[in-house]
Design a protein around this motif. Structure first.
Motif, PDB file in Angstrom:
ATOM      1  N   LEU A 198      -9.162   2.007  -7.842  1.00  0.00           N
ATOM      2  CA  LEU A 198      -9.359   1.900  -5.965  1.00  0.00           C
ATOM      3  C   LEU A 198      -9.920   1.685  -5.959  1.00  0.00           C
ATOM      4  CD1 LEU A 198      -6.379   4.003  -4.137  1.00  0.00           C
ATOM      5  CD2 LEU A 198      -6.096   2.075  -4.525  1.00  0.00           C
ATOM      6  N   SER A 199     -10.418   0.427  -4.908  1.00  0.00           N
ATOM      7  CA  SER A 199     -11.877  -0.010  -4.963  1.00  0.00           C
ATOM      8  C   SER A 199     -11.867   0.264  -3.469  1.00  0.00           C
ATOM      9  CB  SER A 199     -12.270  -1.742  -5.031  1.00  0.00           C
ATOM     10  OG  SER A 199     -11.454  -1.593  -4.150  1.00  0.00           O
ATOM     11  N   ARG A 246      -8.660  -1.489   3.549  1.00  0.00           N
ATOM     12  CA  ARG A 246      -8.087  -2.253   3.797  1.00  0.00           C
ATOM     13  C   ARG A 246      -6.656  -1.399   3.920  1.00  0.00           C
ATOM     14  NH1 ARG A 246      -2.993  -4.821   1.092  1.00  0.00           N
ATOM     15  NH2 ARG A 246      -3.491  -3.848  -0.666  1.00  0.00           N
ATOM     16  N   ASP A 266     -10.115  -1.565  -1.133  1.00  0.00           N
ATOM     17  CA  ASP A 266      -8.147  -1.183  -1.212  1.00  0.00           C
ATOM     18  C   ASP A 266      -8.568  -0.363   0.207  1.00  0.00           C
ATOM     19  OD1 ASP A 266      -7.729  -2.436  -3.291  1.00  0.00           O
ATOM     20  OD2 ASP A 266      -8.530  -1.374  -4.485  1.00  0.00           O
ATOM     21  N   ILE A 280       0.862  -1.039  -0.530  1.00  0.00           N
ATOM     22  CA  ILE A 280      -0.065  -0.049  -0.278  1.00  0.00           C
ATOM     23  C   ILE A 280       0.434   1.173   0.093  1.00  0.00           C
ATOM     24  CG2 ILE A 280      -1.379   1.250   1.177  1.00  0.00           C
ATOM     25  CD1 ILE A 280      -2.566  -1.020   2.549  1.00  0.00           C
TER      26      ILE A 280
END
Ligand code: PLP
Length: 354
Positions: free
Chosen positions: A332-333, A339, A336, A314
């Motif tokens: 990015l979702s 996370r 993500d 990341i």
């Protein structure tokens, strides 16, 4: 985009041009086919758009070339990127122009707050206002249209460093009404490294910006913006990659991209506020887009940055000691972002600061 670039390298080395004088396609021409799609994407015309190598180069063209005398002032914020500020420091050291700065509110609560600071810092010697459209330090979106109108009302030239703008937000350069605008396409538009631009509103401002690099054509006003991009032999495959990047953004729609950028940043920003972070970007959601900066003492941003990258792939960046600059590109979702939040919490727990 990469395929477009690789194919272009093959194509440009084949020497398939029919005429003896058609050689090489790697420099000196007006390159309308590469400038036009990007110019239109940015709400401008090909005559106003020079495609250069990056924002640093375009900013240097303005700082080196803008017609000023010793003692004349450039007004900028205290948040300019080195590639915006240093070209002016060079000009100041070499030729005696004066760099004046206003302090950006941290964070700014409204566009008017920024506008008032600029207005208060203008003096009779101010010749040009040079500010980022999106601050690299805080992600704040400055009120470009209002700043341009203020400058114009006082006979001052307005110039924006829009390094982060192409591909992040929809912009219409002619609607903004600024005189000069620069940026990079390799950031949020995902064009190849080595693509940037200089927008010049009209001939009256072109007449006040001397060229920095010169070869044939530099002194031909009929060429309009393209005379600023005559740099000798050039890397045409990057231009072909630029066209591919513009086509990709257009196929998704820049309005949709911007909407998603804003949603994701608002989500992440709110989640960081819930964790007690201090916001350096604006609390006004209209004044940020896909970057938010938060301060999270006593977390060491460098330690966190290294740990996130090495252990979780990341990537965040920031400023010492505890500032995190969080970017939410549209690929990015939400998962993500969750996370990242999970790992941020885990890091704080590990350090005993949660
Ligand atoms: C506001 C701003 N200006 C200029 C630059 C330099 O961009 P480039 O490396 O494309 O020249 C950056 C890079 O992050 C930036 O954030």
């Amino acid at each position: 985009m990469l395929k477009a670039v690789f194919d272009a390298y093959e194509l440009t080395e084949q020497m398939t041009q029919p005429g003896a004088e058609d050689y090489p396609i790697w420099g000196y021409g007006p390159w309308v086919e590469f400038r036009k799609p990007f110019a239109e994407f940015m709400g401008s015309t090909v005559d106003q758009m020079a495609v250069l190598r990056n924002a640093t180069e375009a900013n240097s063209y303005i700082a080196n070339g803008f017609d000023m005398k010793a003692g004349d002032e450039v007004l900028m914020s205290d948040e300019e990127h080195g590639s915006g500020e240093q070209p002016w420091n060079l000009r100041a050291k070499r030729y005696g122009v004066v760099v004046k700065k206003f302090a950006m509110p941290k964070p700014p609560k409204s566009p008017d707050e920024i506008l008032n600071r600029i207005n208060d810092a203008i003096t009779p010697r101010t010749r040009i206002i040079f500010v980022s459209h999106i601050s690299t330090a805080t992600g704040v979106v400055l009120p470009a249209k209002e700043i341009s109108a203020l400058a114009r009302s006082k006979g001052i030239v307005s110039a924006f460093d829009g390094a982060h703008v192409p591909g992040m937000m929809k912009v219409d350069l002619n609607d903004i009404g600024c005189d000069l605008y620069t940026g990079s396409m390799h950031k949020w538009l995902f064009a190849p490294k080595g693509t940037g631009f200089l927008y010049l509103r009209d001939e009256s401002v072109m007449n006040r910006v001397w060229n920095t690099l010169a070869t044939g054509g530099w002194d031909d006003p009929t060429r309009k913006a393209d005379r600023y991009m005559q740099i000798g032999s050039s890397n045409i495959p990057t231009m072909m990659g630029l066209n591919a990047a513009v086509a990709l953004a257009q196929s998704i729609g820049i309005e949709r991209i911007e909407r998603r950028h804003r949603q994701m940043t608002d989500y992440l920003h709110a989640a960081m506020m819930d964790r007690g972070a201090q916001s350096w970007t604006s609390p006004d959601a209209t004044m940020r887009c896909a970057i938010s900066t938060v301060n999270v003492p006593p977390v060491s941003r460098m330690e966190l940055e290294e740990w996130l990258w090495k252990n979780h792939r990341i990537r965040v960046r920031g400023g010492d000691p505890s500032k995190l600059r969080l970017s939410t590109p549209y690929y990015l979702s939400k998962a993500d972002i969750d996370r990242f939040l999970e790992q941020f919490d885990a890091f704080r727990k590990m350090k005993g600061v949660a």
